[in-house]
Design a protein around this motif. Structure first.
Motif, mmCIF file in Angstrom:
data_model
loop_
_atom_site.group_PDB
_atom_site.id
_atom_site.type_symbol
_atom_site.label_atom_id
_atom_site.label_comp_id
_atom_site.label_asym_id
_atom_site.label_seq_id
_atom_site.Cartn_x
_atom_site.Cartn_y
_atom_site.Cartn_z
ATOM 1 N N HIS A 154 0.803 -1.229 0.000
ATOM 2 C CA HIS A 154 0.000 0.000 0.000
ATOM 3 C C HIS A 154 0.831 1.273 0.000
ATOM 4 C CE1 HIS A 154 -3.421 2.577 0.620
ATOM 5 N NE2 HIS A 154 -2.972 3.018 1.781
ATOM 6 N N VAL A 155 2.083 1.211 0.468
ATOM 7 C CA VAL A 155 2.852 2.446 0.627
ATOM 8 C C VAL A 155 4.129 2.399 -0.198
ATOM 9 C CG1 VAL A 155 1.908 2.778 2.952
ATOM 10 C CG2 VAL A 155 4.138 1.695 2.677
ATOM 11 N N ASP A 156 4.597 3.579 -0.550
ATOM 12 C CA ASP A 156 5.837 3.712 -1.313
ATOM 13 C C ASP A 156 7.055 3.897 -0.416
ATOM 14 O OD1 ASP A 156 4.603 3.990 -4.111
ATOM 15 O OD2 ASP A 156 3.570 5.562 -2.987
ATOM 16 N N GLY A 184 9.818 -2.113 -4.950
ATOM 17 C CA GLY A 184 10.615 -0.936 -5.253
ATOM 18 C C GLY A 184 10.507 0.161 -4.216
ATOM 19 N N GLY A 185 9.651 -0.031 -3.212
ATOM 20 C CA GLY A 185 9.480 0.983 -2.178
ATOM 21 C C GLY A 185 10.676 1.075 -1.251
ATOM 22 N N HIS A 186 10.695 2.116 -0.477
ATOM 23 C CA HIS A 186 11.860 2.442 0.354
ATOM 24 C C HIS A 186 11.523 2.377 1.846
ATOM 25 C CE1 HIS A 186 14.297 3.906 -3.066
ATOM 26 N NE2 HIS A 186 13.107 4.196 -3.578
ATOM 27 N N LEU A 234 14.874 -6.826 1.185
ATOM 28 C CA LEU A 234 15.227 -5.429 1.456
ATOM 29 C C LEU A 234 16.719 -5.243 1.181
ATOM 30 C CD1 LEU A 234 13.159 -4.969 4.725
ATOM 31 C CD2 LEU A 234 12.781 -3.720 2.592
ATOM 32 N N ILE A 235 17.022 -4.432 0.205
ATOM 33 C CA ILE A 235 18.392 -4.219 -0.250
ATOM 34 C C ILE A 235 18.955 -2.969 0.420
ATOM 35 C CG2 ILE A 235 19.843 -3.804 -2.269
ATOM 36 C CD1 ILE A 235 17.514 -5.020 -3.937
ATOM 37 N N VAL A 236 20.175 -3.049 0.916
ATOM 38 C CA VAL A 236 20.800 -1.901 1.565
ATOM 39 C C VAL A 236 21.204 -0.872 0.512
ATOM 40 C CG1 VAL A 236 22.706 -1.092 3.003
ATOM 41 C CG2 VAL A 236 21.677 -3.333 3.446
ATOM 42 N N ARG A 237 20.709 0.343 0.684
ATOM 43 C CA ARG A 237 21.110 1.455 -0.167
ATOM 44 C C ARG A 237 22.055 2.408 0.551
ATOM 45 N NH1 ARG A 237 20.501 -0.839 -4.775
ATOM 46 N NH2 ARG A 237 18.346 -1.201 -5.443
ATOM 47 N N ARG A 238 21.956 2.460 1.874
ATOM 48 C CA ARG A 238 22.814 3.376 2.622
ATOM 49 C C ARG A 238 22.786 2.994 4.096
ATOM 50 N NH1 ARG A 238 22.419 10.033 2.361
ATOM 51 N NH2 ARG A 238 24.146 10.486 3.802
ATOM 52 N N TRP A 291 19.505 3.590 8.462
ATOM 53 C CA TRP A 291 19.479 2.667 7.331
ATOM 54 C C TRP A 291 18.561 3.193 6.233
ATOM 55 C CZ3 TRP A 291 22.536 -1.586 7.084
ATOM 56 C CH2 TRP A 291 23.003 -2.157 8.279
ATOM 57 N N HIS A 292 18.944 2.957 4.999
ATOM 58 C CA HIS A 292 18.051 3.127 3.857
ATOM 59 C C HIS A 292 18.032 1.801 3.109
ATOM 60 C CE1 HIS A 292 17.237 5.096 -0.341
ATOM 61 N NE2 HIS A 292 16.218 4.381 0.084
ATOM 62 N N PHE A 293 16.868 1.142 3.114
ATOM 63 C CA PHE A 293 16.659 -0.094 2.374
ATOM 64 C C PHE A 293 15.691 0.170 1.218
ATOM 65 C CE2 PHE A 293 17.499 -1.623 6.749
ATOM 66 C CZ PHE A 293 18.491 -2.579 6.527
ATOM 67 N N GLN A 294 15.758 -0.677 0.217
ATOM 68 C CA GLN A 294 14.771 -0.654 -0.860
ATOM 69 C C GLN A 294 14.287 -2.065 -1.107
ATOM 70 O OE1 GLN A 294 16.034 0.863 -4.681
ATOM 71 N NE2 GLN A 294 13.929 1.330 -5.289
ATOM 72 N N LEU A 295 12.961 -2.224 -1.174
ATOM 73 C CA LEU A 295 12.379 -3.522 -1.437
ATOM 74 C C LEU A 295 12.577 -3.898 -2.896
ATOM 75 C CD1 LEU A 295 10.710 -5.841 -0.147
ATOM 76 C CD2 LEU A 295 8.657 -4.658 -0.962
ATOM 77 N N GLU A 296 13.036 -5.093 -3.146
ATOM 78 C CA GLU A 296 13.272 -5.542 -4.503
ATOM 79 C C GLU A 296 12.029 -5.337 -5.370
ATOM 80 O OE1 GLU A 296 16.588 -9.061 -4.196
ATOM 81 O OE2 GLU A 296 14.492 -9.585 -3.805
ATOM 82 N N GLY A 297 12.226 -4.808 -6.556
ATOM 83 C CA GLY A 297 11.090 -4.576 -7.432
ATOM 84 C C GLY A 297 11.519 -3.787 -8.646
#
Length: 303
Positions: A154-156, A184-186, A234-238, A291-297
């Motif tokens: 539901h959320v980005d 693809g959400g963060h 959840l991929i680590v971005r930062r 942490w900044h993660f991004q969900l695979e997508g």
């Protein structure tokens, strides 16, 4: 119940400084000063019988007591997490954003200012009441991080600040964050660094009779976050570890002129008794973990 003794805290600070000296960070004179100071502390009659027993309280009860003063000036964590989190948020497109454990709406307001449609979830009715006043257009809901009242995908964006240290396990909470995120959400998390928790950074409140209480707090290591996040996609971005501004040790007044009050609310107020040791124990130690993660997508990572 926690048995807190000011002498135990001070000896622990001395010990941390001595351990850093043992690994080569400080010299022989520093070691001699620490050992002499330990002897002085052991002989200080003010410390001998100053221990208190402190009750652990949950977030609902604890934040009910803390809510009226939570946003008061002086919360150093706000000054450390906001610059990093805002820098991350400013690179993300506006969408539907969840402020998880929103508290008084500190980040909900920042998200609304950046064009997001804001949802807020918190377990404390007292904090939610303040968030609704702060962000009138937000959708604020009473709920638990382990069972968010938000539908799947539901959320980005999910932002969670200064809350996961209260969760006994990260896995169930991060699984909920991944569930409500669109592909693809963060996910942006800011919380107390495990090294800071070790040094006494545990939220303190007063009970109805003025007795000291502490919010239930857990030390989550850097690896704990990764072990919980990576299997969820959840991929680590930062990852950042904000530190307080560096400063030289304050010689301070003579030990006998330093008041012990109110050490049972904020134990680091005792640092004035051992300023050089406190500086040595804490120099360069991170206060927060961001942490900044991004969900695979399919969504591309912002530049």
């Amino acid at each position: 119940m926690i048995h807190e003794h000011p002498l135990a805290y001070l000896l622990g600070i001395e010990g941390l400084g001595l351990l850093r000296a043992f690994s080569g960070e400080y010299d022989q004179a520093f070691v001699a000063s620490r050992i002499a100071e330990v002897r002085e502390l052991l002989a200080d009659e003010r410390l001998a019988n100053a221990a208190v027993d402190v009750e652990r309280v949950g977030t609902v009860e604890g934040y009910r007591a803390w809510a009226p003063a939570y946003d008061a000036p002086g919360n150093a964590a706000f000054d450390l997490d906001e610059p990093v989190v805002i820098e991350i948020l400013d690179r993300l497109p506006a969408g539907v954003a969840l402020d998880a454990a929103c508290g008084t709406g500190r980040y909900a307001r920042l998200l609304a200012e950046r064009g997001h449609r804001v949802l807020g979830v918190d377990s404390s009715p007292d904090m939610l009441a303040r968030a609704r006043t702060r962000v009138p257009d937000g959708d604020f809901r009473l709920g638990d991080l382990r069972e968010l009242p938000v539908r799947d995908d539901h959320v980005d964006l999910v932002v969670c600040a200064l809350a996961l240290t209260h969760a006994p396990e990260l896995g169930p909470v991060l699984a909920e964050f991944a569930r409500v995120l669109r592909p693809g959400g963060h996910l942006v998390i800011a919380d107390i660094h495990p090294e800071a928790v070790l040094r006494g950074s545990v939220p303190a409140v007063r009970g109805p009779g003025g007795e000291p209480r502490r919010l239930v707090t857990h030390r989550h290591l850097v690896g704990d976050y990764l072990r919980a996040a990576l299997p969820l996609g959840l991929i680590v971005r930062r990852c950042e570890e904000p530190r307080p501004p560096a400063r030289e040790p304050d010689a301070g007044p003579a030990n006998g002129s330093v008041s012990l009050e109110p050490w049972d609310l904020w134990p680091w107020s005792l640092a004035g008794l051992v300023p050089e040791a406190a500086w040595a124990a804490n120099a360069g130690v991170p206060a927060l973990l961001v942490w900044h993660f991004q969900l695979e997508g399919p969504r591309s990572t912002p530049e």
